[in-house]
Design an enzyme around this catalytic site. Structure first.
Site, PDB file in Angstrom:
ATOM      1  CG  PHE A  78      -1.814  -1.187   1.325  1.00  0.00           C
ATOM      2  CD1 PHE A  78      -3.003  -1.234   0.621  1.00  0.00           C
ATOM      3  CD2 PHE A  78      -1.462  -2.274   2.114  1.00  0.00           C
ATOM      4  CE1 PHE A  78      -3.834  -2.340   0.703  1.00  0.00           C
ATOM      5  CE2 PHE A  78      -2.284  -3.388   2.197  1.00  0.00           C
ATOM      6  CZ  PHE A  78      -3.475  -3.424   1.490  1.00  0.00           C
ATOM      7  CG  ASP A 195       3.779  -4.882  14.720  1.00  0.00           C
ATOM      8  OD1 ASP A 195       3.747  -6.123  14.784  1.00  0.00           O
ATOM      9  OD2 ASP A 195       3.907  -4.266  13.651  1.00  0.00           O
TER      10      ASP A 195
END
Length: 361
Positions: A78, A195
């Protein structure tokens, strides 16, 4: 996070349009309030390295990328990454990310978190631009790439294999642990990174660790899937995600602890969190052997035996505690830091190890 060239600038797009066709009439968003001590008079992006989280003008972003016409140096699912010239001798990378209004809100949340952080082992935010729908983040230089590259793609110029030394692995584990301890225990409310993985650990000129990518960070004791713009924001990355998080949908500090445990296993074994060939998780592959005390059987063979067996046992034991099924029985990051500091002699000789704890501010 892209780390291939100099400073990294992340631009998140909200409408999917061609950024080069957007003029000065782009929508103006309300700006995020910064720490007064970190704001300087607006000026050229060329001097951004001398500032502390400076607020930049959109014109500066266009200038360093030649109006987004500079050489494309990377692509993602993306995003597109452009080469940027921040000064006559400094290069950077501008990442244009296709996003949405919801993800722009996530960008603003990330910015607010970053503006509140200052730690020697957390990547430093140098500047940002939030004038329009696009959000820009400029971080400090990390010339040695990320831990995933160094651990799993160990080639240097000339094609000669370069194995990350054991002492450096221990130091990196300690430094990342300190960064997480800072987020969990020194910030009020606590910050859950969300994360933790090898590719989110940058390595500076001295090979010291810099935790990065706070795009999915949560502020507070816990966060649920429903309060984030996407499941990915809470679910972390394959191989690192806490099984309890998958079952409950709630991320806590112990979710970070689990992911850190997987990172420890990577450092000990030299293997990826998920095997590229079989798709098997590292925890499943080596967990049973470590439970039987067979540490020597899983230590990275590329080290050629050049490691401290006692330290490897400590790292493996800590990893198993961190990835335990019950979050309540996992150690805190303060416990992990204490254990590493007390039981690993490699820290005494590694660059920037014990003294780093005194550098928190």
């Amino acid at each position: 996070m892209f780390t291939g060239c100099g400073l990294f600038a992340c631009v998140r797009r909200c409408d999917g349009g061609d950024v080069r066709k957007r003029g000065e009439a782009g929508a103006m968003s309300s700006r995020v309030a910064a720490d007064p001590a970190g704001v300087e008079e607006e000026g050229s992006c060329k001097n951004v390295a001398a500032a502390s989280a400076r607020q930049l003008a959109w014109a500066d972003v266009e200038s360093v990328t030649g109006g987004f016409s500079s050489r494309v140096i990377g692509h993602g699912g993306f995003s597109t990454v452009y080469l940027a010239s921040l000064s006559s001798s400094r290069l950077g990378a501008v990442k244009v990310h296709c996003s949405s209004e919801r993800l722009h809100r996530a960008f603003r949340q990330e910015l607010e978190v970053l503006l509140s952080l200052r730690h020697p082992h957390i990547v430093r935010l140098l500047g940002y631009c939030d004038e329009r729908d696009e959000g820009v983040l400029v971080f400090e230089y990390a010339p040695n790439g990320d831990l995933h590259e160094r651990l799993h793609c160990s080639e240097v110029a000339g094609g000669v294999a370069s194995v990350l030394p054991w002492a450096r692995r221990v130091a990196i584990a300690f430094q990342v642990a300190m960064a997480l301890e800072y987020l969990h225990e020194s910030r009020h409310p606590a910050v859950i990174h969300g994360d933790i993985k090898a590719s989110n650990v940058l390595l500076d000129a001295n090979m010291n660790a810099k935790l990065c990518d706070f795009g999915f960070a949560h502020v507070g004791f816990s966060a649920t899937v429903g309060c984030r713009p996407s499941a990915r924001a809470v679910m972390g990355s394959p191989g690192y995600v806490d099984p309890h998080l998958i079952r409950s949908g709630v991320a806590t500090k112990k979710s970070d602890v689990y992911s850190f445990g997987v990172l420890l296993l990577e450092l000990v074994t030299g293997k990826e969190a998920v095997c590229r060939d079989t798709g098997r998780r590292l925890t499943a592959a080596v967990g049973p052997m470590l439970s039987e005390g067979k540490v020597a059987d899983v230590v990275d063979r590329r080290l050629g035996g050049e490691h401290d067996g006692a330290e490897a046992a400590v790292m493996a034991e800590l990893a198993m505690q961190c990835i335990g099924d019950s979050p309540g029985l996992r150690p805190s990051m303060a416990d992990v830091v204490r254990a590493l500091q007390e039981k690993t002699s490699a820290l005494a000789s590694a660059v920037g190890s014990r003294l780093d704890r005194k550098m928190m501010f």
